[in-house]
Design an enzyme around this catalytic site. Structure first.
Site, PDB file in Angstrom:
ATOM      1  N   CYS A  59     -15.208 -71.878 -80.742  1.00  0.00           N
ATOM      2  CA  CYS A  59     -15.931 -73.274 -80.938  1.00  0.00           C
ATOM      3  C   CYS A  59     -15.454 -74.472 -80.184  1.00  0.00           C
ATOM      4  CB  CYS A  59     -15.960 -73.711 -82.703  1.00  0.00           C
ATOM      5  SG  CYS A  59     -16.604 -74.984 -82.834  1.00  0.00           S
ATOM      6  N   TRP A  74     -18.101 -68.621 -91.797  1.00  0.00           N
ATOM      7  CA  TRP A  74     -16.596 -68.167 -91.173  1.00  0.00           C
ATOM      8  C   TRP A  74     -15.936 -67.457 -92.105  1.00  0.00           C
ATOM      9  CZ3 TRP A  74     -17.288 -68.957 -86.332  1.00  0.00           C
ATOM     10  CH2 TRP A  74     -18.040 -69.999 -85.852  1.00  0.00           C
ATOM     11  N   VAL A  96     -16.596 -75.729 -88.633  1.00  0.00           N
ATOM     12  CA  VAL A  96     -15.321 -75.897 -88.227  1.00  0.00           C
ATOM     13  C   VAL A  96     -15.382 -76.758 -87.076  1.00  0.00           C
ATOM     14  CG1 VAL A  96     -14.292 -73.383 -88.585  1.00  0.00           C
ATOM     15  CG2 VAL A  96     -15.471 -73.681 -86.481  1.00  0.00           C
ATOM     16  N   TYR A 116     -26.375 -77.463 -75.710  1.00  0.00           N
ATOM     17  CA  TYR A 116     -26.938 -76.766 -76.932  1.00  0.00           C
ATOM     18  C   TYR A 116     -28.403 -77.146 -77.080  1.00  0.00           C
ATOM     19  CZ  TYR A 116     -22.398 -75.305 -79.049  1.00  0.00           C
ATOM     20  OH  TYR A 116     -21.223 -74.523 -79.424  1.00  0.00           O
TER      21      TYR A 116
END
Length: 336
Positions: free
Chosen positions: A47, A80, A115, A178
């Site tokens: 990430c 996660w 996260v 994105y």
């Protein structure tokens, strides 16, 4: 990150605001005072948003003050997971899924589990998932626990310029890739992709004559740009269709990102295996086969970049961080 902190679908891509925006500060004004050993950073090496915090923590020497847990790059329907740890549990928090820390803070929280996250170890509660603020606070509120020789990543005299540069980079590039990748119509994709490359061209011109984005040392602006650039050719170019040209085809940006990659605290936190497997396996709407491409080759990341000729001092009057802590090394499968 996108998978836990954004909205996809048939509408234009929109990144959600961080729901848990408490701050950990020197004076503890939000009820969370900076305290050595009290908190745990939960990150995913795939990430870009979490990787900012991993880099900052290492550059500032906060390993003893702020422990770190790394989640599996592949999520399931519970988000996660700590499947990289023995028995599938985080060894400090004792939980199997990051969502358990979210539930401890707010039962039935309807939003995604994202996260980076900082968790209060004694209570097991999530403190913050505010990816934009976490690194700024590590740089400015945690100073009493910084290592000797730690760099000033957010110098007060340069903050206005840093903020201005970071804003444009975020809108067009960090988040822009994105918006391009998750676009569901041609118009939205073309607008986002065009903005991505306009920003890259702007950055290339800016960095042609200076080693770092703002001033002559590494700052928060460089960290935020690096985590997107290091993923550009491996995933954004193909997976997100940001393919007008590869980063490696721009001499300035390719040299700049290699300079940072070879700086202690940057490349030694990057796991290309995690990055590629996460994007290509998790984003099934974009890549339904789940096939992870073999390329690009990684050897070039360690080649000479020549950026020293522009001057500048990576850590200012400070020093580089020491070796990566045992247990926090990136596996050989993820390194050039």
């Amino acid at each position: 990150m996108g998978d836990g902190n954004s909205a996809y679908g048939k509408k234009k891509f929109k990144r959600s605001r961080s729901h848990f925006a408490d701050r950990i500060t020197a004076d503890g004004r939000d009820g969370w005072p900076v305290t050595e050993g009290r908190y745990r950073l939960v990150a995913c090496r795939a990430c870009p948003w979490a990787s900012r915090a991993v880099i900052s923590r290492r550059l500032l020497g906060l390993e003893d003050a702020l422990s770190m847990g790394i989640v599996d790059p592949i999520q399931d329907d519970r988000s996660w997971r700590f499947t990289l740890d023995a028995d599938g549990r985080d060894p400090v928090l004792g939980i199997r899924f990051l969502s358990e820390a979210y539930d401890a803070r707010e039962t039935g929280y309807p939003g995604g589990v994202s996260v980076p996250a900082i968790v209060d170890v004694p209570s097991g509660q999530l403190v913050t998932n505010d990816f934009q603020q976490i690194t700024l606070d590590l740089a400015t509120e945690w100073t009493a626990l910084h290592r000797e020789g730690a760099p000033d990543l957010y110098p007060e005299r340069l903050r206005d310029e840093i903020d201005d540069v970071m804003h444009g980079v975020y809108e067009d590039l960090n988040n822009g890739v994105y918006r391009a990748g998750f676009a569901t119509n041609q118009k939205d994709y073309e607008e986002a992709c065009t903005a991505v490359f306009h920003r890259l061209e702007w950055l290339s011109k800016r960095l042609a004559g200076q080693r770092y984005l703002v001033g002559d040392t590494i700052t928060e602006a460089d960290i935020r740009l690096f985590t997107t650039l290091v993923r550009f050719d491996p995933v954004y170019h193909g997976h997100f269709k940001c393919n007008r040209w590869k980063l490696a085809e721009d001499p300035v940006l390719w040299a700049y990102v290699r300079d940072l990659f070879q700086t202690p605290g940057f490349g030694d936190t990057v796991d290309f295996d995690h990055i590629k497997r996460h994007y290509y396996e998790v984003h099934t709407g974009i890549n339904p086969t789940g096939i992870v491409p073999l390329g690009p080759e990684l050897a070039g990341w360690l080649s000479a970049h020549g950026r020293e000729e522009l001057g500048g001092h990576p850590f200012g009057d400070g020093t580089p961080p020491g070796p990566v802590r045992p247990g926090e090394e990136v596996p050989a499968s993820g390194r050039p």
